[in-house]
Design a protein around this motif. Sequence first.
Motif, PDB file in Angstrom:
ATOM      1  N   SER A 438      55.915  18.327  40.929  1.00  0.00           N
ATOM      2  CA  SER A 438      56.579  18.629  42.199  1.00  0.00           C
ATOM      3  C   SER A 438      56.000  19.887  42.848  1.00  0.00           C
ATOM      4  O   SER A 438      56.276  20.159  44.013  1.00  0.00           O
ATOM      5  CB  SER A 438      58.085  18.799  41.986  1.00  0.00           C
ATOM      6  OG  SER A 438      58.373  19.976  41.248  1.00  0.00           O
ATOM      7  N   ARG A 447      45.605  15.198  40.858  1.00  0.00           N
ATOM      8  CA  ARG A 447      45.107  14.120  41.734  1.00  0.00           C
ATOM      9  C   ARG A 447      43.590  14.203  41.878  1.00  0.00           C
ATOM     10  O   ARG A 447      42.879  13.190  41.719  1.00  0.00           O
ATOM     11  CB  ARG A 447      45.773  14.239  43.103  1.00  0.00           C
ATOM     12  CG  ARG A 447      45.286  13.233  44.142  1.00  0.00           C
ATOM     13  CD  ARG A 447      45.621  13.731  45.534  1.00  0.00           C
ATOM     14  NE  ARG A 447      44.944  14.982  45.842  1.00  0.00           N
ATOM     15  CZ  ARG A 447      45.361  15.871  46.745  1.00  0.00           C
ATOM     16  NH1 ARG A 447      46.488  15.651  47.413  1.00  0.00           N
ATOM     17  NH2 ARG A 447      44.664  16.979  46.966  1.00  0.00           N
ATOM     18  N   LEU A 488      59.517  11.214  41.712  1.00  0.00           N
ATOM     19  CA  LEU A 488      58.917  10.887  43.011  1.00  0.00           C
ATOM     20  C   LEU A 488      57.451  11.302  43.058  1.00  0.00           C
ATOM     21  O   LEU A 488      56.606  10.594  43.634  1.00  0.00           O
ATOM     22  CB  LEU A 488      59.702  11.573  44.128  1.00  0.00           C
ATOM     23  CG  LEU A 488      61.129  11.052  44.365  1.00  0.00           C
ATOM     24  CD1 LEU A 488      61.804  11.875  45.465  1.00  0.00           C
ATOM     25  CD2 LEU A 488      61.125   9.573  44.740  1.00  0.00           C
ATOM     26  N   ALA A 489      57.122  12.452  42.455  1.00  0.00           N
ATOM     27  CA  ALA A 489      55.732  12.907  42.447  1.00  0.00           C
ATOM     28  C   ALA A 489      54.853  11.978  41.616  1.00  0.00           C
ATOM     29  O   ALA A 489      53.692  11.703  41.982  1.00  0.00           O
ATOM     30  CB  ALA A 489      55.662  14.335  41.917  1.00  0.00           C
ATOM     31  N   THR A 490      55.381  11.486  40.506  1.00  0.00           N
ATOM     32  CA  THR A 490      54.626  10.533  39.693  1.00  0.00           C
ATOM     33  C   THR A 490      54.355   9.257  40.480  1.00  0.00           C
ATOM     34  O   THR A 490      53.232   8.727  40.467  1.00  0.00           O
ATOM     35  CB  THR A 490      55.391  10.218  38.401  1.00  0.00           C
ATOM     36  OG1 THR A 490      55.567  11.419  37.654  1.00  0.00           O
ATOM     37  CG2 THR A 490      54.645   9.200  37.553  1.00  0.00           C
ATOM     38  N   TYR A 491      55.360   8.761  41.168  1.00  0.00           N
ATOM     39  CA  TYR A 491      55.147   7.593  42.026  1.00  0.00           C
ATOM     40  C   TYR A 491      54.078   7.883  43.074  1.00  0.00           C
ATOM     41  O   TYR A 491      53.197   7.045  43.344  1.00  0.00           O
ATOM     42  CB  TYR A 491      56.452   7.216  42.735  1.00  0.00           C
ATOM     43  CG  TYR A 491      57.529   6.609  41.868  1.00  0.00           C
ATOM     44  CD1 TYR A 491      57.273   6.145  40.583  1.00  0.00           C
ATOM     45  CD2 TYR A 491      58.827   6.472  42.350  1.00  0.00           C
ATOM     46  CE1 TYR A 491      58.278   5.584  39.801  1.00  0.00           C
ATOM     47  CE2 TYR A 491      59.841   5.904  41.584  1.00  0.00           C
ATOM     48  CZ  TYR A 491      59.558   5.468  40.311  1.00  0.00           C
ATOM     49  OH  TYR A 491      60.548   4.907  39.555  1.00  0.00           O
ATOM     50  N   ARG A 492      54.162   9.053  43.688  1.00  0.00           N
ATOM     51  CA  ARG A 492      53.205   9.411  44.743  1.00  0.00           C
ATOM     52  C   ARG A 492      51.782   9.508  44.189  1.00  0.00           C
ATOM     53  O   ARG A 492      50.812   9.104  44.847  1.00  0.00           O
ATOM     54  CB  ARG A 492      53.630  10.725  45.394  1.00  0.00           C
ATOM     55  CG  ARG A 492      52.846  11.068  46.669  1.00  0.00           C
ATOM     56  CD  ARG A 492      53.535  12.178  47.455  1.00  0.00           C
ATOM     57  NE  ARG A 492      53.534  13.454  46.744  1.00  0.00           N
ATOM     58  CZ  ARG A 492      54.589  14.012  46.178  1.00  0.00           C
ATOM     59  NH1 ARG A 492      55.765  13.391  46.207  1.00  0.00           N
ATOM     60  NH2 ARG A 492      54.509  15.177  45.559  1.00  0.00           N
ATOM     61  N   LEU A 493      51.652  10.022  42.965  1.00  0.00           N
ATOM     62  CA  LEU A 493      50.329  10.126  42.352  1.00  0.00           C
ATOM     63  C   LEU A 493      49.756   8.738  42.078  1.00  0.00           C
ATOM     64  O   LEU A 493      48.579   8.467  42.377  1.00  0.00           O
ATOM     65  CB  LEU A 493      50.426  10.934  41.060  1.00  0.00           C
ATOM     66  CG  LEU A 493      49.127  11.188  40.303  1.00  0.00           C
ATOM     67  CD1 LEU A 493      48.097  11.893  41.182  1.00  0.00           C
ATOM     68  CD2 LEU A 493      49.396  12.006  39.035  1.00  0.00           C
ATOM     69  N   ASP A 495      50.569   5.981  43.644  1.00  0.00           N
ATOM     70  CA  ASP A 495      50.296   5.370  44.949  1.00  0.00           C
ATOM     71  C   ASP A 495      48.983   5.883  45.534  1.00  0.00           C
ATOM     72  O   ASP A 495      48.219   5.131  46.150  1.00  0.00           O
ATOM     73  CB  ASP A 495      51.444   5.655  45.916  1.00  0.00           C
ATOM     74  CG  ASP A 495      52.730   4.931  45.537  1.00  0.00           C
ATOM     75  OD1 ASP A 495      52.666   3.964  44.760  1.00  0.00           O
ATOM     76  OD2 ASP A 495      53.803   5.352  46.022  1.00  0.00           O
ATOM     77  N   THR A 496      48.696   7.166  45.336  1.00  0.00           N
ATOM     78  CA  THR A 496      47.467   7.758  45.855  1.00  0.00           C
ATOM     79  C   THR A 496      46.242   7.140  45.195  1.00  0.00           C
ATOM     80  O   THR A 496      45.255   6.797  45.864  1.00  0.00           O
ATOM     81  CB  THR A 496      47.479   9.282  45.632  1.00  0.00           C
ATOM     82  OG1 THR A 496      48.595   9.853  46.308  1.00  0.00           O
ATOM     83  CG2 THR A 496      46.196   9.921  46.145  1.00  0.00           C
ATOM     84  N   ARG A 523      54.306  -0.214  40.871  1.00  0.00           N
ATOM     85  CA  ARG A 523      52.936   0.298  40.866  1.00  0.00           C
ATOM     86  C   ARG A 523      52.123  -0.236  39.699  1.00  0.00           C
ATOM     87  O   ARG A 523      50.930  -0.493  39.843  1.00  0.00           O
ATOM     88  CB  ARG A 523      52.967   1.827  40.803  1.00  0.00           C
ATOM     89  CG  ARG A 523      53.557   2.436  42.055  1.00  0.00           C
ATOM     90  CD  ARG A 523      54.592   3.489  41.776  1.00  0.00           C
ATOM     91  NE  ARG A 523      55.166   3.950  43.041  1.00  0.00           N
ATOM     92  CZ  ARG A 523      56.407   3.696  43.437  1.00  0.00           C
ATOM     93  NH1 ARG A 523      57.237   3.028  42.662  1.00  0.00           N
ATOM     94  NH2 ARG A 523      56.848   4.122  44.601  1.00  0.00           N
TER      95      ARG A 523
END
Length: 733
Positions: A438, A447, A488-493, A495-496, A523
């Motif tokens: 986060s 990332r 949420l950050a894990t999901y965002r990573l 997704d990226t 994912r």
Amino acid sequence: MSTRPSETAANSARLNGPRAVLMRRGGTCLVLHCEADSLPEVLHWGRDLGPLSDAQLAAWRSARAGVVSGNADVPPRLSLVPQQAEGWTTTPGLVGSRAGLGQFSDFHPTAIEVVAAEGTDQAPSHVRVEAHDAEADLDLAIEIELTASGLVRTRATLTNRGADGYGVDSLLLALPTPPSETLVLDQSGHHLRERETSTHEFTLGSHERTTRTARAHAGSSIHGTCEPGTNWNRGLVHYVHVAWSGNTRTLAERVVTGFQAILGGELLLPGEVVLNTGDSYVTPWLIATWGEGLDEAAGRIHDYLRARPGHPTSPRPVTFNAWEAVYFDHTLEPLLALAEVAAEVGAERFVLDDGWFGSRRDDRSGLGDWVVSVDAWPNGLAPLADAVHAHGMEFGLWFEPEMVNPDSDVARAHPEWILSPRTHRPQEERQQQVLDLSNPDAFAHVRDQLLAVLDGVRIDYIKWDFNRDLPEAVSPLTGRPAYHAQTLATYRLMDTLLAAHPELEIESCAGGGGRIDLGILERAVRVWGSDCIDPLERQDIEAGTALLLPPEMVGSHVASTTSHTTGRTLNLTLRASTALFSHMGIEWNLLEASEQERGDLAAWIGLHKRLRPLLHTGRVVHLDAPDASWRAHGVVSADRDEAVFTFVRMSTSAVRPSVAMRLPGLDPSADYHLVELLPDGVPSDLALSLRSPENWGWWREGVTLPGAVLGELGLRAPDLYPERATLLHLRRA
């Protein structure tokens, strides 16, 4: 996952009086009742009741209501987000406040939208109700969807309209279950023995299951209620799943006013979610299913997952994972030899596990430094990746992006990036801590390192591991608990990475089976069912996993001859026939296998590839074996023309020969030819157990019987030795 269905008709209006919405799809009926002064309540969720008029629904609801002494002067309601203002006096749907003010919600609907899905003749498939709480100045939107498979999905969005912050402590959604279901259904376990399913008495009060460290080896992926005697094929059952990869909370509640319900959502710690003016909090999807027997309930989830646009449609590649072959000993020549042998036996994907990066020669250092090790790989990963691709296989690589060893370059340079309270570090597990994703700087670092590796060599697949719990997960950046933000950050990573490499596939592994949920599977395309691949242990592990996931999403590998986790030495037929049904793979040092073993393994892989179209699309069924010494399950094709079953003898029994077991899922009006199923050239375990061919009976030559006989009377499995397995193939005659 899509948040709403394809629309062909929708109407939205302000709610000025009572309104009933009848939703009917996939054999499920959900009756939603909306009043102008309360949130919507579900009057019925389960078996299709057929068409009902508004007058009939109103009369039915009136007949259910009642006022008794000692209670309020109006009948209590169980709404989708239960409130004390409606007479619900146990666990509330919303808990929160403005520094202690506005604690008791009193939401009144302001609008309702009803949407019909394509091809349903205007039958509602999706309802959205908007409501407002004047005292706390909050907006609430509740979505409820009935999918084509008869699965219910619901979630809520809470928005702060006030001038100051509103702290959200809990936001749960509730669905009723029928009073005939007097048992609670849930799961327990531990690392190497996950998802053991059990029932217990549904007494008055709350029966709660929580995940508090963002991993769930000991948790329950499903939670519900069922009738006494419920098994795989009989007995009414309802259960829910929280589609979230962080902390979760589910409750089965039974109260003296006659209500019983399942509630579920995210478990939030104080201070985790504080909404400033205009901010919103969205709950995870609560996935809810029901059925006559566990298989029917699970089948609704399987059908839903298979119908998603992102569900994999290509054949699931047989995967060789190098972990148990080399562990941390990364040397190019043995790995090249392994890749060659893996290709020879039919593997379609080769995965290099932990140990390829930084100073990672064991599990004590290097984690978090996602740079190819010049010591282990002086010429980079390309020589191995190129050789794997030249053999026609995909190349996969192990990562654990959320974790860090204190003995690593990143931890030494940025100790403030480690999730930790102000005064001390959390206890170490596997000599590692957790990076605060986060924190934007920590997120960007991970990332960029991951993308550099993915850009540097062709990688088709990531085994995304998560090998420790998250106790005391506090972000040093804010001083607040960070479970919600970390998820949420894990999901965002993820997704990226997928946006940058659209063909990449991700497996969710968490010390094996510690993170298996439908949030991560938006994912990931598969999970690693358990670090235990002893086939006897896997019988129950995979049965519990099947209550949520179809077999093509569960990695199951052919174990080494002697199990890495239990020490049992088991034959190849048992090991291979167990892995056959799922996303098949190999976890075995094939350089130590004999030529005969490699040939037999190749034959089993060939059989899997031949059966894969059936195994990964058909209906999963389990046999209700009346004798605990047996485990038996199978897959029946959608048209019920073909089926494959496996019978596993776990131990000896007080009954010999075996009792008859019913074969579920078949067409009762059809005749089926049954015969033992074996790969070409592989000897049958019957030869060991029964010895004399005249004792084999019909099993070898086959027999033709009606589906009604097989489904109602069943058949006896052959008298196998313990720790042996046999397969049965059925085809419509």
